[in-house]
Motif scaffolding. Sequence first.
Motif, PDB file in Angstrom:
ATOM      1  N   SER A   1       2.276   6.060  -1.983  1.00 23.93           N
ATOM      2  CA  SER A   1       3.132   4.947  -2.381  1.00 23.93           C
ATOM      3  C   SER A   1       2.729   3.718  -1.569  1.00 23.93           C
ATOM      4  N   ILE A   2       3.325   2.576  -1.890  1.00 23.06           N
ATOM      5  CA  ILE A   2       3.060   1.375  -1.092  1.00 23.06           C
ATOM      6  C   ILE A   2       3.556   1.569   0.333  1.00 23.06           C
ATOM      7  N   ASN A   3       4.750   2.131   0.501  1.00 22.86           N
ATOM      8  CA  ASN A   3       5.259   2.354   1.856  1.00 22.86           C
ATOM      9  C   ASN A   3       4.367   3.314   2.635  1.00 22.86           C
ATOM     10  N   ASP A   4       3.771   4.289   1.948  1.00 19.48           N
ATOM     11  CA  ASP A   4       2.813   5.170   2.616  1.00 19.48           C
ATOM     12  C   ASP A   4       1.607   4.378   3.107  1.00 19.48           C
ATOM     13  N   MET A   5       1.111   3.490   2.257  1.00 18.06           N
ATOM     14  CA  MET A   5      -0.072   2.702   2.601  1.00 18.06           C
ATOM     15  C   MET A   5       0.202   1.716   3.736  1.00 18.06           C
ATOM     16  N   MET A   6       1.447   1.206   3.828  1.00 20.00           N
ATOM     17  CA  MET A   6       1.789   0.192   4.820  1.00 20.00           C
ATOM     18  C   MET A   6       2.296   0.789   6.130  1.00 20.00           C
ATOM     19  N   LYS A   7       2.478   2.102   6.161  1.00 18.51           N
ATOM     20  CA  LYS A   7       3.062   2.752   7.344  1.00 18.51           C
ATOM     21  C   LYS A   7       2.236   2.456   8.599  1.00 18.51           C
ATOM     22  N   GLY A   8       2.922   2.003   9.656  1.00 16.90           N
ATOM     23  CA  GLY A   8       2.260   1.738  10.921  1.00 16.90           C
ATOM     24  C   GLY A   8       1.576   0.390  11.000  1.00 16.90           C
ATOM     25  N   LYS A   9       1.603  -0.391   9.914  1.00 16.13           N
ATOM     26  CA  LYS A   9       0.969  -1.709   9.911  1.00 16.13           C
ATOM     27  C   LYS A   9       2.030  -2.793  10.091  1.00 16.13           C
ATOM     28  N   PRO A  10       1.668  -3.895  10.754  1.00 17.41           N
ATOM     29  CA  PRO A  10       2.664  -4.968  10.934  1.00 17.41           C
ATOM     30  C   PRO A  10       3.040  -5.598   9.601  1.00 17.41           C
ATOM     31  N   ALA A  11       4.289  -5.996   9.470  1.00 16.20           N
ATOM     32  CA  ALA A  11       4.750  -6.630   8.235  1.00 16.20           C
ATOM     33  C   ALA A  11       4.096  -7.997   8.093  1.00 16.20           C
ATOM     34  N   PRO A  12       3.638  -8.359   6.899  1.00 14.51           N
ATOM     35  CA  PRO A  12       3.047  -9.690   6.695  1.00 14.51           C
ATOM     36  C   PRO A  12       4.112 -10.776   6.823  1.00 14.51           C
ATOM     37  N   ALA A  13       3.681 -12.000   7.078  1.00 14.23           N
ATOM     38  CA  ALA A  13       4.618 -13.102   7.300  1.00 14.23           C
ATOM     39  C   ALA A  13       5.525 -13.326   6.095  1.00 14.23           C
TER      40      ALA A  13
ATOM     41  N   ALA B   1      10.415   0.586  -6.137  1.00 17.07           N
ATOM     42  CA  ALA B   1       9.019   0.827  -6.515  1.00 17.07           C
ATOM     43  C   ALA B   1       8.117   1.002  -5.295  1.00 17.07           C
ATOM     44  N   LEU B   2       8.565   0.514  -4.147  1.00 11.07           N
ATOM     45  CA  LEU B   2       7.775   0.646  -2.918  1.00 11.07           C
ATOM     46  C   LEU B   2       7.586   2.109  -2.523  1.00 11.07           C
ATOM     47  N   ASP B   3       8.467   2.983  -3.007  1.00 12.68           N
ATOM     48  CA  ASP B   3       8.363   4.408  -2.676  1.00 12.68           C
ATOM     49  C   ASP B   3       7.791   5.251  -3.825  1.00 12.68           C
ATOM     50  N   ASP B   4       7.489   4.619  -4.947  1.00  7.02           N
ATOM     51  CA  ASP B   4       6.924   5.363  -6.085  1.00  7.02           C
ATOM     52  C   ASP B   4       5.478   5.763  -5.792  1.00  7.02           C
ATOM     53  N   LYS B   5       5.165   7.017  -6.085  1.00  6.71           N
ATOM     54  CA  LYS B   5       3.843   7.563  -5.748  1.00  6.71           C
ATOM     55  C   LYS B   5       2.992   7.776  -7.000  1.00  6.71           C
ATOM     56  N   VAL B   6       1.723   7.464  -6.888  1.00  6.93           N
ATOM     57  CA  VAL B   6       0.756   7.771  -7.949  1.00  6.93           C
ATOM     58  C   VAL B   6       0.489   9.267  -7.929  1.00  6.93           C
ATOM     59  N   SER B   7       0.431   9.886  -9.103  1.00  5.14           N
ATOM     60  CA  SER B   7       0.162  11.326  -9.149  1.00  5.14           C
ATOM     61  C   SER B   7      -1.332  11.619  -8.983  1.00  5.14           C
ATOM     62  N   ILE B   8      -2.142  11.086  -9.891  1.00  4.17           N
ATOM     63  CA  ILE B   8      -3.602  11.267  -9.815  1.00  4.17           C
ATOM     64  C   ILE B   8      -4.248   9.894  -9.912  1.00  4.17           C
ATOM     65  N   ALA B   9      -5.051   9.539  -8.921  1.00  5.25           N
ATOM     66  CA  ALA B   9      -5.698   8.228  -8.885  1.00  5.25           C
ATOM     67  C   ALA B   9      -6.910   8.213  -9.814  1.00  5.25           C
TER      68      ALA B   9
END
Length: 259
Positions: free
Chosen positions: A129-141, A188-196
């Motif tokens: 998900s987007i939140n998975d991808m952003m985990k541990g990264k600083p929030a953009p301005a 939608a930030l937590d919605d996950k793609v099933s197969i890329a």
Amino acid sequence: MNRLLKRYLASALLLGSVFSLNAANAAPPQDLKGTNVVLVHGAFADGSSWDKVIPLLEARGLHVVSVQNPLSSLADDTAATKRVIDQQTGPVVLVGHSWGGFVITQAGNDNKVKALVYVAALVPDSGASINDMMKGKPAPAWAGELRKDSANFLTLSTHAVVNDFAQDLPSAQARTLAATQGPWFAGALDDKVSIAAWHTKPSWFVVANQDRMIDPRAEEATAKQIGATTIHVDSSHVAMLSHPKAVAAAIIAAASKVQ
């Protein structure tokens, strides 16, 4: 008289050649007929965000449809995109901007889709998900400029649109984008793609070098990770509006490969 006639005919032939050359340069050959392009917009936008790219694609004979995503979930946006894909006859080049990268990564598993084009996009792997991808990264301005309504839909402030989303567009145009933006459901930030889909489909990636919404270095790293043909454009996040010719060229390159 004969000499004058010969000069007249020679001049006419020369002018005819010039006009033919100019016409050839002005009208690209319609050599991509039979191939479809489905355009998927991102968050805080709508299908009109492709309006400068569409005529350039159609000039090459491509059949183009811009999806109107509800921006209510990955499942809903994928369903809207798949309905458009289902209507096409022949191969499809699927193009996604920003959040649209998630949508085409999911919808791109359709058998009609022969190529993926990512434009300043978020590109997940399977199960992410987007939140998975952003985990541990600083929030953009710009994250501090998000506004949430009573139904949990997000919009960007006018300040963020003018300064971070579309900073290379005229201010009046950027303000119009802010006023007409499509609200995006926060869930939608937590919605996950099933197969890329990029694992099995050839892909292209337009990296926006001046992007303030997604780090251009992350875009470039993603393009490398998925094995995409990479095109760099000195643009803001909305490359299709500020550099439509470059974006159209990337889509045309993909379409040329699937014919």
